[in-house]
Design a protein around this motif. Structure first.
Motif: not given
Length: 446
Positions: A356-382
């Motif tokens: 669980g902690v392995a997934m938690q510790g990785t997810l937010q960074t993984l999601l930020t690397e999936m979106f560009d700067v102009e939509a990154r916060t929205t993409g991570v939040n969704v």
């Protein structure tokens, strides 16, 4: 990106003071997010069935209590979209200030709601209303926090920086479970009347600390560069939600990627506590102490897992963590059935701290690397909030209903395994930008 040219010094003390302030400002909000939700989860498992949903049938009281827990997730996607827009359009700091104040107010007010015995039906109505408002603000928290922290991270250390947010979740575990354990160890009548309220009221103190820390935050160089480019070129600023929707593959897969992470803690720690109390007559105090132990380990292990993800790759590590959750969920509940405190605590470690902690510790960074700067916060939040709503929010209720239907734990194990496999498949097919790429360059993923 800030600090990408700096030497790769080892140790957290080598992180510049400005970056430490950024991590602290992000982590305090994550701490409050998890503090609010772990605290509510502990209350839903042990206190709320008696205080807000009294009745002759304890199973029905537990189901009603967990239904209230689930309601808090319904507005999280809306909060994710609203505050994701604010973060991408007007700055991550502005979004983070609003969300942390909103979370603190809602949690504090929950501790002031009179019992159903005092005001009748109005008590659970107020609880549901505040829970939904809490969900709205929590929905906007992780996106801007993860984005600003990861954007500050040096190349090759994004996983570590992103995982430091989850150390805040570990502190939240220790605080929420520790306070409940200390208060629950005393007179039961006092605890059920006033004692359980003290941790909720303590949220007001955390809010003041968070406001002070976040007032010192600065936007990342990457976001400043993007904003300056918009101003210099005189072009119209893009709509963050529309930009995120332009990459529907990643937007949808981000939700499925987050599902295993979203249910892990709520199955093992929240439903697990209710399962032990209801089915094996375990003293709730044992569960509170176990959750506190998990919190201490989470503080240590989250950055360790984040560092490992920097070494072997985010995608590979997250897939291994999902598989670990599918494999270890049954041994965890088997240990819960042992009935002794040592076995129960070991089950919490096996079922949550490792996968669980392995997934938690990785997810937010993984999601930020999936979106560009102009939509990154929205993409991570969704991705983060929709997965938490569809997965974590209903996980304790689904588990309780599955056990009530089948009379044994196997349907719960199957449910967790299916969600874990969905996360594996989604992670394998997502488009993820490698850490080594220039994060300042707007990069088309699909």
């Amino acid at each position: 990106m800030a600090n990408t040219a700096q030497p790769q010094a080892r140790g957290l003390r080598a992180i510049p003071a400005k970056d430490r302030r950024t991590v602290a400002g992000g982590a305090i909000g994550t701490m409050m997010e998890y503090y609010d939700y772990y605290l509510f989860g502990l209350g839903a498992a042990v206190v709320f069935p008696h205080v807000f949903f009294p009745g002759d049938d304890p199973v029905m009281g537990m189901l009603q209590s967990f239904a209230t827990f689930a309601v808090g997730f319904l507005l999280r996607p809306l909060g994710g979209i609203v505050f994701g827009y604010v973060g991408d359009r007007f700055g991550r700091k502005r979004s983070l200030m609003v969300t942390v104040i909103g979370m603190g107010i809602c949690t504090t007010l929950m501790g002031l709601i009179p019992s159903a015995e005092s005001i009748g039906l109005l008590a659970p109505i107020l609880l549901v209303f505040l829970r939904m408002c809490q969900g709205l603000f929590v929905g906007g928290e992780m996106g801007p926090a993860a984005t600003i922290v990861v954007e500050y991270a040096p190349t090759g250390r994004r996983g570590l920086f992103g995982a430091l947010l989850i150390t805040g979740a570990g502190v939240a575990n220790v605080f929420s479970a520790g306070l409940m354990a200390v208060l629950g160890a005393g007179d039961e009548s006092f605890f059920m009347t006033w004692g359980w309220r003290i941790p909720f009221l303590f949220a007001a103190v955390l809010t003041i600390v968070a406001i002070i820390l976040r007032s010192k935050l600065e936007e990342s160089d990457e976001f400043k560069s993007y904003t300056k480019t918009i101003e210099v070129e005189g072009v119209k600023r893009k709509n963050p939600l529309m930009e995120a929707i332009r990459h529907p593959k990643n937007l949808i897969l981000g939700i499925f990627i987050g599902l295993p992470q979203s249910i892990a803690g709520y199955i093992v720690l929240t439903y697990g506590l209710a399962y032990m109390v209801q089915q094996h007559s375990v003293d709730p105090e044992v569960g509170f102490i176990g959750t506190m132990i998990v919190g201490f380990l989470q503080i240590v292990m989250a950055p360790v897992w984040g560092h490992v993800s920097d070494k072997i790759g985010r995608r590979r590590f997250y897939i291994l963590a999902c598989i670990g959750f599918a494999v270890l969920i049954y041994p965890a509940f088997a240990l819960f059935s042992g009935g002794t405190a040592i076995l129960i605590w070991l089950g919490m470690i096996v079922g949550f701290v490792i996968p669980g902690v392995a997934m938690q510790g990785t997810l937010q960074t993984l999601l930020t690397e999936m979106f560009d700067v102009e939509a990154r916060t929205t993409g991570v939040n969704v991705g983060y909030q929709f997965s938490n709503t569809l997965g974590g929010g209903f996980a304790p209720l689904i588990c309780a209903a599955l056990f009530a239907w089948a009379g044994h734990i196997w349907p719960v194990i199957v449910y967790a395994t299916v969600i874990a496999l969905a996360g594996v498949i989604a992670t394998a097919y997502a488009s993820i930008r490698p850490d080594t790429e220039d994060a300042g360059r707007l990069h088309e993923l699909n």
